[in-house]
Design a protein around this motif. Structure first.
Motif, PDB file in Angstrom:
ATOM      1  N   ARG A  24       9.792   2.807   2.581  1.00  0.00           N
ATOM      2  CA  ARG A  24       8.706   2.008   2.026  1.00  0.00           C
ATOM      3  C   ARG A  24       7.409   2.783   2.238  1.00  0.00           C
ATOM      4  O   ARG A  24       7.127   3.220   3.361  1.00  0.00           O
ATOM      5  CB  ARG A  24       8.620   0.657   2.727  1.00  0.00           C
ATOM      6  N   ILE A  25       6.631   2.946   1.183  1.00  0.00           N
ATOM      7  CA  ILE A  25       5.400   3.721   1.261  1.00  0.00           C
ATOM      8  C   ILE A  25       4.208   2.789   1.134  1.00  0.00           C
ATOM      9  O   ILE A  25       4.109   2.018   0.163  1.00  0.00           O
ATOM     10  CB  ILE A  25       5.354   4.805   0.157  1.00  0.00           C
ATOM     11  N   LEU A  26       3.305   2.845   2.108  1.00  0.00           N
ATOM     12  CA  LEU A  26       2.122   1.993   2.119  1.00  0.00           C
ATOM     13  C   LEU A  26       0.871   2.848   1.981  1.00  0.00           C
ATOM     14  O   LEU A  26       0.668   3.790   2.755  1.00  0.00           O
ATOM     15  CB  LEU A  26       2.057   1.183   3.416  1.00  0.00           C
ATOM     16  N   ASP A  27       0.044   2.520   1.011  1.00  0.00           N
ATOM     17  CA  ASP A  27      -1.227   3.203   0.781  1.00  0.00           C
ATOM     18  C   ASP A  27      -2.320   2.378   1.466  1.00  0.00           C
ATOM     19  O   ASP A  27      -2.574   1.239   1.096  1.00  0.00           O
ATOM     20  CB  ASP A  27      -1.487   3.289  -0.723  1.00  0.00           C
ATOM     21  N   VAL A  38      -8.950  -0.177  -3.417  1.00  0.00           N
ATOM     22  CA  VAL A  38      -7.902  -0.541  -4.360  1.00  0.00           C
ATOM     23  C   VAL A  38      -8.109   0.119  -5.717  1.00  0.00           C
ATOM     24  O   VAL A  38      -7.134   0.459  -6.409  1.00  0.00           O
ATOM     25  CB  VAL A  38      -7.813  -2.083  -4.492  1.00  0.00           C
ATOM     26  N   ALA A  39      -9.353   0.337  -6.127  1.00  0.00           N
ATOM     27  CA  ALA A  39      -9.603   0.991  -7.417  1.00  0.00           C
ATOM     28  C   ALA A  39      -9.062   2.416  -7.423  1.00  0.00           C
ATOM     29  O   ALA A  39      -8.498   2.869  -8.434  1.00  0.00           O
ATOM     30  CB  ALA A  39     -11.099   0.987  -7.732  1.00  0.00           C
ATOM     31  N   GLU A  40      -9.221   3.113  -6.308  1.00  0.00           N
ATOM     32  CA  GLU A  40      -8.697   4.471  -6.201  1.00  0.00           C
ATOM     33  C   GLU A  40      -7.175   4.454  -6.262  1.00  0.00           C
ATOM     34  O   GLU A  40      -6.546   5.334  -6.862  1.00  0.00           O
ATOM     35  CB  GLU A  40      -9.176   5.126  -4.906  1.00  0.00           C
ATOM     36  N   PHE A  41      -6.579   3.455  -5.604  1.00  0.00           N
ATOM     37  CA  PHE A  41      -5.121   3.320  -5.655  1.00  0.00           C
ATOM     38  C   PHE A  41      -4.650   3.125  -7.093  1.00  0.00           C
ATOM     39  O   PHE A  41      -3.692   3.775  -7.539  1.00  0.00           O
ATOM     40  CB  PHE A  41      -4.678   2.135  -4.797  1.00  0.00           C
ATOM     41  N   GLU A  42      -5.299   2.232  -7.820  1.00  0.00           N
ATOM     42  CA  GLU A  42      -4.861   1.936  -9.191  1.00  0.00           C
ATOM     43  C   GLU A  42      -5.059   3.131 -10.117  1.00  0.00           C
ATOM     44  O   GLU A  42      -4.338   3.285 -11.105  1.00  0.00           O
ATOM     45  CB  GLU A  42      -5.594   0.710  -9.714  1.00  0.00           C
ATOM     46  N   ARG A  43      -6.021   3.984  -9.777  1.00  0.00           N
ATOM     47  CA  ARG A  43      -6.240   5.183 -10.577  1.00  0.00           C
ATOM     48  C   ARG A  43      -5.104   6.181 -10.376  1.00  0.00           C
ATOM     49  O   ARG A  43      -4.595   6.758 -11.332  1.00  0.00           O
ATOM     50  CB  ARG A  43      -7.588   5.815 -10.227  1.00  0.00           C
ATOM     51  N   GLU A  44      -4.688   6.383  -9.138  1.00  0.00           N
ATOM     52  CA  GLU A  44      -3.569   7.270  -8.860  1.00  0.00           C
ATOM     53  C   GLU A  44      -3.082   7.070  -7.436  1.00  0.00           C
ATOM     54  O   GLU A  44      -3.877   6.848  -6.519  1.00  0.00           O
ATOM     55  CB  GLU A  44      -3.942   8.751  -9.088  1.00  0.00           C
ATOM     56  N   HIS A  45      -1.780   7.129  -7.266  1.00  0.00           N
ATOM     57  CA  HIS A  45      -1.175   6.972  -5.949  1.00  0.00           C
ATOM     58  C   HIS A  45       0.219   7.584  -5.949  1.00  0.00           C
ATOM     59  O   HIS A  45       0.755   7.966  -7.006  1.00  0.00           O
ATOM     60  CB  HIS A  45      -1.117   5.493  -5.541  1.00  0.00           C
ATOM     61  N   ILE A  46       0.805   7.682  -4.774  1.00  0.00           N
ATOM     62  CA  ILE A  46       2.162   8.208  -4.655  1.00  0.00           C
ATOM     63  C   ILE A  46       3.125   7.232  -5.315  1.00  0.00           C
ATOM     64  O   ILE A  46       3.031   6.021  -5.100  1.00  0.00           O
ATOM     65  CB  ILE A  46       2.519   8.430  -3.173  1.00  0.00           C
ATOM     66  N   PRO A  47       4.041   7.707  -6.151  1.00  0.00           N
ATOM     67  CA  PRO A  47       4.968   6.807  -6.845  1.00  0.00           C
ATOM     68  C   PRO A  47       5.711   5.871  -5.880  1.00  0.00           C
ATOM     69  O   PRO A  47       6.225   6.304  -4.844  1.00  0.00           O
ATOM     70  CB  PRO A  47       5.934   7.773  -7.537  1.00  0.00           C
ATOM     71  N   GLY A 138      -1.804   2.436 -11.800  1.00  0.00           N
ATOM     72  CA  GLY A 138      -1.453   1.034 -11.965  1.00  0.00           C
ATOM     73  C   GLY A 138      -1.486   0.266 -10.663  1.00  0.00           C
ATOM     74  O   GLY A 138      -1.810   0.807  -9.604  1.00  0.00           O
ATOM     75  N   THR A 139      -1.169  -1.007 -10.746  1.00  0.00           N
ATOM     76  CA  THR A 139      -1.191  -1.879  -9.576  1.00  0.00           C
ATOM     77  C   THR A 139       0.082  -1.694  -8.749  1.00  0.00           C
ATOM     78  O   THR A 139       1.016  -0.997  -9.157  1.00  0.00           O
ATOM     79  CB  THR A 139      -1.311  -3.350 -10.000  1.00  0.00           C
ATOM     80  N   SER A 140       0.107  -2.342  -7.596  1.00  0.00           N
ATOM     81  CA  SER A 140       1.288  -2.253  -6.736  1.00  0.00           C
ATOM     82  C   SER A 140       2.525  -2.782  -7.455  1.00  0.00           C
ATOM     83  O   SER A 140       2.447  -3.781  -8.187  1.00  0.00           O
ATOM     84  CB  SER A 140       1.074  -3.068  -5.455  1.00  0.00           C
ATOM     85  N   PRO A 141       3.658  -2.139  -7.264  1.00  0.00           N
ATOM     86  CA  PRO A 141       4.878  -2.601  -7.925  1.00  0.00           C
ATOM     87  C   PRO A 141       5.354  -3.930  -7.342  1.00  0.00           C
ATOM     88  O   PRO A 141       5.040  -4.286  -6.205  1.00  0.00           O
ATOM     89  CB  PRO A 141       5.875  -1.478  -7.617  1.00  0.00           C
TER      90      PRO A 141
END
Length: 288
Positions: A24-27, A38-47, A138-141
């Motif tokens: 499980r990967i937590l940003d 959260v805006a940075e996360f939605e722009r790009e994050h680890i799959p 995108g947002t959290s899965p």
């Protein structure tokens, strides 16, 4: 004392994470001045990563002298873990974009809560991208709800009274920058900054190399040994709000040293005007 090298127990490389599909990967991107990113996360994050709002889930509600990021309420944390899809036995990786310094607070809180197998991404998100590894937006899965058990108390922590009474043979490490530690005089002539009397200073950034990766164990053991940390006396650490000091506790854990965390840190200490404050460099390298 002979230091150990247990970094593989607490850190994971980007290359290793890139080939795992069972964690499980937590940003936990967050800064004290901007809050949860959260805006940075939605722009790009680890799959596959899930975004974590650190101050609302990994910390509790502030009161007068609690400091900026007190311990979370157990039920709030348990419900958050469920929402992140975490169950007992899951491997967990936490990351940020501050080379692991913020993620270390997530490691500390989750480990304190009784979860095992929590590791920090060495170098953070910036190193992941530097290597050209995949990202998504995108947002959290949506994930199945987890069933993690929360049993707090697995890591040692101190309150302000315990920190003030910290035994003189012990080593109390201030993880802030040297200017904050030393303090000075403001434009109004009043003192600013400073540190808890008797504390030594080692900025958390000293744990990292020029690329934001954890330094070799031999280098880390030498710099902590220079502070008198040799296994013969207790160790505790603090910073401004309990984040950078979590990284000190994490790094010391990789060396086999159990360090207590003053969770409220300087923000809790200075909320009580009766607490003593020291300035200058008298204890810069060795506890007085």
């Amino acid at each position: 004392m002979t230091f150990t090298d247990r970094r593989d127990q607490f850190f994971i490389s980007a290359e290793e994470l890139a080939i795992l599909d069972t964690v499980r990967i937590l940003d936990v991107r967050f800064t004290p001045d901007q809050g949860a990113q959260v805006a940075e996360f939605e722009r790009e994050h680890i799959p596959g990563a899930v975004f974590v709002d650190l101050p609302s889930t990994l910390a509790g509600v502030q009161d007068g002298t609690s400091g900026r990021l007190p311990l979370p309420e157990v039920e709030v944390l348990r419900q958050a873990l469920e929402g992140w899809g975490i169950s007992d036995g899951d491997g967990i990786v936490v990351y940020d974009d501050r080379h692991g310094i913020t993620a270390a607070r997530a490691w500390w809180t989750l480990t304190w809560a009784g979860l095992r197998g929590v590791r920090v991404l060495d170098g953070g998100f910036s190193h992941w991208k530097r290597l050209g590894l995949p990202v998504e937006s995108g947002t959290s899965p949506t994930v199945p709800r987890g069933t993690a058990t929360v049993t707090p108390g697995a890591l040692r922590h101190l309150d302000a009274d315990e920190t003030q009474a910290f035994p003189p043979p012990g080593v109390l490490v201030d993880a802030r920058g040297r200017d904050q530690y030393e303090g000075g005089q403001g434009d109004d002539g009043r003192p600013t900054g400073g540190h808890i009397p008797g504390a030594v200073n080692l900025p958390t950034t000293s744990n990292l190399d020029d690329n934001g990766l954890l330094k070799p164990a031999s280098v880390l053991s030498e710099q902590y040994g220079a502070l008198g940390i040799d296994g013969s006396a207790p160790v505790a650490t603090y910073c401004g709000g309990g984040i950078a000091a979590s990284h000190q506790a994490l790094v010391l854990a990789t060396l086999g040293v159990d360090a207590a965390l003053f969770v409220g840190s300087w923000s809790a200490w200075t909320a009580d005007p009766s607490r003593p404050v020291a300035t200058g460099t008298k204890h810069h390298t060795l506890r007085g």
